[in-house]
Motif scaffolding. Structure first.
Motif, PDB file in Angstrom:
ATOM      1  N   GLU A  14       0.829  -1.207   0.000  1.00  0.00           N
ATOM      2  CA  GLU A  14       0.000   0.000   0.000  1.00  0.00           C
ATOM      3  C   GLU A  14       0.865   1.258   0.000  1.00  0.00           C
ATOM      4  O   GLU A  14       0.573   2.224  -0.704  1.00  0.00           O
ATOM      5  CB  GLU A  14      -0.925  -0.002   1.218  1.00  0.00           C
ATOM      6  N   CYS A  68      -1.148  -6.867  15.547  1.00  0.00           N
ATOM      7  CA  CYS A  68      -1.700  -7.003  14.190  1.00  0.00           C
ATOM      8  C   CYS A  68      -3.202  -6.763  14.217  1.00  0.00           C
ATOM      9  O   CYS A  68      -3.903  -7.236  15.126  1.00  0.00           O
ATOM     10  CB  CYS A  68      -1.413  -8.395  13.637  1.00  0.00           C
ATOM     11  N   VAL A  91      -6.521  -7.611  12.252  1.00  0.00           N
ATOM     12  CA  VAL A  91      -6.948  -8.629  11.288  1.00  0.00           C
ATOM     13  C   VAL A  91      -8.458  -8.573  11.120  1.00  0.00           C
ATOM     14  O   VAL A  91      -9.205  -8.524  12.110  1.00  0.00           O
ATOM     15  CB  VAL A  91      -6.521 -10.037  11.764  1.00  0.00           C
ATOM     16  N   GLU A  92      -8.909  -8.563   9.871  1.00  0.00           N
ATOM     17  CA  GLU A  92     -10.346  -8.620   9.583  1.00  0.00           C
ATOM     18  C   GLU A  92     -10.842 -10.031   9.870  1.00  0.00           C
ATOM     19  O   GLU A  92     -10.367 -11.009   9.280  1.00  0.00           O
ATOM     20  CB  GLU A  92     -10.611  -8.238   8.127  1.00  0.00           C
ATOM     21  N   THR A 100     -12.311 -12.441   6.963  1.00  0.00           N
ATOM     22  CA  THR A 100     -11.455 -12.868   5.847  1.00  0.00           C
ATOM     23  C   THR A 100     -10.055 -13.294   6.286  1.00  0.00           C
ATOM     24  O   THR A 100      -9.342 -13.938   5.507  1.00  0.00           O
ATOM     25  CB  THR A 100     -11.294 -11.724   4.827  1.00  0.00           C
ATOM     26  N   GLY A 101      -9.652 -12.932   7.500  1.00  0.00           N
ATOM     27  CA  GLY A 101      -8.288 -13.213   7.928  1.00  0.00           C
ATOM     28  C   GLY A 101      -7.262 -12.273   7.317  1.00  0.00           C
ATOM     29  O   GLY A 101      -6.063 -12.467   7.462  1.00  0.00           O
ATOM     30  N   ARG A 102      -7.728 -11.196   6.648  1.00  0.00           N
ATOM     31  CA  ARG A 102      -6.825 -10.264   5.977  1.00  0.00           C
ATOM     32  C   ARG A 102      -6.146  -9.357   7.001  1.00  0.00           C
ATOM     33  O   ARG A 102      -6.793  -8.793   7.872  1.00  0.00           O
ATOM     34  CB  ARG A 102      -7.608  -9.431   4.973  1.00  0.00           C
ATOM     35  N   LEU A 103      -4.818  -9.229   6.875  1.00  0.00           N
ATOM     36  CA  LEU A 103      -4.076  -8.312   7.732  1.00  0.00           C
ATOM     37  C   LEU A 103      -4.267  -6.894   7.222  1.00  0.00           C
ATOM     38  O   LEU A 103      -3.890  -6.562   6.100  1.00  0.00           O
ATOM     39  CB  LEU A 103      -2.586  -8.674   7.743  1.00  0.00           C
ATOM     40  N   LEU A 104      -4.841  -6.021   8.082  1.00  0.00           N
ATOM     41  CA  LEU A 104      -5.085  -4.642   7.675  1.00  0.00           C
ATOM     42  C   LEU A 104      -3.896  -3.748   7.972  1.00  0.00           C
ATOM     43  O   LEU A 104      -3.581  -2.840   7.205  1.00  0.00           O
ATOM     44  CB  LEU A 104      -6.322  -4.089   8.396  1.00  0.00           C
TER      45      LEU A 104
END
Length: 790
Positions: free
Chosen positions: A365, A531, A533-534, A537-541
């Protein structure tokens, strides 16, 4: 000639209005003029100097290809001092070309000696990457510059260690990667000619104290391999840069401070957001303000975040390339989101030209945002101070500074991001509703007529010194000669490490006793990052530093990422993970904590009759116990919800003053009003301390009580929010009269009647700003100032 300090990125010509015209249009938005002062910083011509005779022709030619036909006078002076073997700090303004001052001697040496090496240290990866582009663009044969940081693929690291002669890294990587693996770096360190420390004014407080010892560990390893590199430091304008650089490196350092670079003119406005109409504030009646407009509701000032977002939207709509600096990660997200929303309402799709930029984003990002900046796809950016240093932005016309950044050095650094290449620029400081910001916008001489602060750090801090000595012992056994290198307190710290079983003393020195190396956090951020985490979804934000996690990631907290709002479902402190889900609530969250403090020892004190001023060690225990939910639109408190989080303990340094009960009674403070008087004085004193020291109010904490168990008197404490202290309380003790005089004036001059965020209310108060007594706080400070010697 160019005055830029690095390779530049042009955002293209801007078709927008002149800074003066733009400011007039912005001021005309509302009914009342929000500008309290406009300072015109005039343009300045440059003073060139001839190339030093020792600069090789191929290096001059390389700089000429990049547009540098001759150095400015300060560049040539600093470069020559360094080339002649003198440690030097060049402390000049933003865009004054500090990079040429160290590139010139370093690259000349690399060209003259095919075995020599250079180590460059930057506080951020973005700045190191920018410098890599600058050095690589010179296309000098045999230099082989390379970045060595946490983003460097492991497949490239061995090549860099063996072949790069100009390694760019950061103190964290030097601490974690290079020094513990010094055997692998032996060839590089043996031939090390220069150590460049860029933006050295950022190394302050606990972080700066840690970096000071990392540099001593580097000097120690270089000496073991037979090298004595020259240190070249670059700093923003700061007070007493020679002393600060000497404290950082442990070496005598010569300062070059006369800025000979050209500068475009700057129109600098101080902006106080307007008061909101009475029906825009909380619905609960509160004490009136002395504005004369209404007498049943407290008037609330429009938030700096909302004001900055509107200004960013307005400048982008005018076609003006703008960078908005916001103090917090959450604030940067809020400003960007609100600006995008306002722009899309006006011209659908225009909001895509605005983004947020902050630490905690994933690497991909950050790189995409930097690419968009490079190509001019973005017209407006809301950033934390991650971009105060870093990519050299050409083409920016305006800088918005949302809240005083804590120091005049940072203020001028941020303002200097616009107006490069000699063009006119606009800088606007948007005041928060806070004692220091309010004081500054009504006392412009405190900004424009005052010298820049000296950098505060304390390498003798035992909570820094002992862990750093442990790291040094892991790298090689400590000897008595090494202790002199690490300065005051080193022998005591070593004895404590021996007593704790970390070191073993032998006739040849002190040896590290464990197989694993010490775990030391340079930045003093209170533990490993957490960390985010969503959960679906397990997505690291992203990540949040451990020290802030209790406040920002508690269960129920609202967390913002790239303009998207999330609510925290669960905070797992053991695993360092917070699970969140996407949600757009109409409320924000504000954590509340309770604090207890006990005095451990007194270092120094002033006996001033009924008043005592003290400096010493304290133990602070704090715990986040609840959080408030507040309506975003009105600030109304919806409810307060309990939290079950562990308490945190901190041994640190504090400054405190005591008053006799009789002196308060004689001053007209009734016994029942003493807690509110001291509480209000404490808040204002914390808010004004950044005027004296290189800190902001989030670096420090406070406590006040009508009778403290250790002092047995009415007492106000202000303490450093870092283990062992960061030097801020010491600075407060040394400037107590001036500090408390400014505090008293800020309270007395505020137009409110009973106290407001501009004077005695605090955004971080764990007691919900209750009780507070503004008139009695003035009486308390009058007693202190009447008795305390100047």
């Amino acid at each position: 000639m160019e005055s830029s300090s690095a390779a530049t990125v042009s955002a293209g010509p801007s078709p927008g209005p002149t800074p003066a015209d733009l400011l007039r249009r912005l001021r005309a938005r509302g009914a009342a003029d929000p500008v309290t002062h406009v300072e015109r910083v005039p343009a300045r011509p440059g003073v060139p100097a001839p190339w030093p005779s020792w600069a090789p022709p191929e290096l001059r030619a390389a700089f000429a290809r990049r547009g540098v036909v001759a150095p400015w006078q300060h560049q040539a002076q600093a470069a020559t001092l360094a080339y002649e073997g003198e440690h030097v700090v060049v402390a000049t303004g933003t865009a004054s070309g500090k990079s040429l001052a160290y590139q010139l001697p370093a690259l000349a040496t690399l060209l003259a000696d095919p075995r020599a090496t250079v180590l460059y240290l930057a506080p951020t990866k973005a700045l190191a990457a920018d410098q890599l582009r600058a050095v690589a663009a010179l296309e000098l044969e045999g230099v082989r510059p390379a970045c060595y940081d946490g983003d460097t693929p492991r497949t490239e690291r061995e090549w860099i260690r063996r072949h790069s002669r100009f390694v760019l890294t950061n103190p964290d990587m030097l601490h974690h990667g290079v020094l513990p693996g010094h055997a692998q770096w032996s060839g590089f360190l043996r031939r090390l000619a220069y150590v460049v420390i860029d933006e050295c004014h950022t190394y302050r407080g606990v972080f700066g104290s840690h970096v000071a010892h990392v540099l001593r560990r580097l000097r120690r390893q270089c000496a073991r391999f037979g090298s004595t590199p020259v240190f070249v430091l670059a700093s923003a304008t700061s007070g007493d840069p020679s002393t600060a650089a000497g404290r950082l490196t442990g070496l005598p350092v010569t300062a070059v401070t006369e800025d000979a670079s050209p500068r475009g003119g700057v129109t600098f406005a101080l902006w106080e957001p307007p008061l909101l109409p009475p029906d825009s504030g909380p619905s609960t009646p509160v004490p009136p303000q002395s504005t004369g407009d209404h007498d049943d509701l407290q008037q609330i000032r429009r938030s700096a975040l909302r004001e900055t977002a509107d200004l960013l939207a307005d400048t982008v709509a005018e076609g003006v390339r703008t960078l908005a600096f916001v103090r917090s990660r959450k604030g940067a997200e809020v400003v960007a989101a609100n600006a995008r929303r306002a722009l899309d309402d006006a011209v659908p799709g225009l909001g895509d030209r605005v983004a947020a930029y902050r630490g905690g984003y994933l690497r991909e990002e950050r790189r995409e945002l930097e690419r968009a900046l490079l190509h001019g796809d973005l017209l407006g950016l809301a950033s934390t101070n991650a971009l105060e240093l870093g990519v050299d932005l050409v083409g920016l016309d305006a800088v918005l500074i949302c809240g005083y950044p804590g120091t005049r050095a940072s203020l001028w650094q941020q303002a200097g991001r616009a107006g490069r290449s000699g063009q006119e620029a606009l800088a606007v400081l948007v005041a928060r509703d806070d004692p220091l910001d309010t004081y500054l916008v009504h006392h412009p001489e405190a900004i424009f007529g005052a010298p820049v602060e000296a950098t505060v750090l304390d390498p003798a801090n035992p909570y820094v010194l002992a862990p750093q000595l442990a790291c040094a012992a892991f790298e090689a056994p400590l000897t008595p000669a090494d202790l002199a290198l690490f300065g005051d307190g080193a022998k005591e710290a070593v004895d404590q490490l021996v007593a704790a079983g970390a070191l073993r003393q032998r006739p040849t020195g002190w040896y590290w006793r464990h197989r694993e190396r010490p775990e030391v956090d340079l930045r003093g951020e209170g533990g490993a990052p957490v960390c985010v985490v969503e959960s679906s979804t397990g997505r690291l934000l992203g990540t949040v530093d451990g020290g802030s996690s209790h406040f920002l990631l508690h269960s129920g907290a609202v967390y913002l990422h790239q303009g998207v709002s999330y609510v925290v479902d669960d905070l797992d402190l053991v695993d360092g993970c917070a699970l969140v889900h996407a949600e757009e609530p109409d409320w924000s969250t504000h954590a509340r904590d309770v604090t207890d403090l006990s005095v451990v020892s007194v270092r120094s004190y002033v006996d001033a009759g009924p008043v005592g001023m003290f400096l010493g060690e304290v133990d602070v225990t704090s715990q986040v116990v609840s959080y408030q939910r507040r309506r975003i639109a009105t600030g109304e408190v919806i409810d307060t919800r309990p939290l079950d989080l562990p308490a945190r303990e901190l041994r640190t340094v504090a400054v405190w003053f005591t008053l006799s009960p009789q002196s308060l009674t004689l001053a007209g403070v009734q016994p029942a009003d003493v807690p509110g008087a001291l509480h209000a004085a404490e808040h204002a004193a914390i808010g004004l301390l950044p005027l004296m020291a290189t800190c902001d109010r989030w670096d420090i904490g406070g406590l006040s009580t009508a009778v403290h168990q250790d002092t047995e008197a009415p007492t106000v404490f202000v303490y450093d929010g870092h283990p062992g202290g960061a030097g801020f309380a010491e600075r407060a003790y040394g400037t107590a009269s001036a500090w408390l005089r400014a505090t008293r004036d800020a309270i007395a001059e505020c137009g409110c009647e009973s106290g407001c965020p501009s004077c005695v209310q605090s955004p971080k108060c764990g007691n919900g700003n209750n009780p507070l007594s503004k008139p009695d706080a003035i009486r308390v400070l009058d007693v202190v100032l009447a008795n305390l010697p100047e």
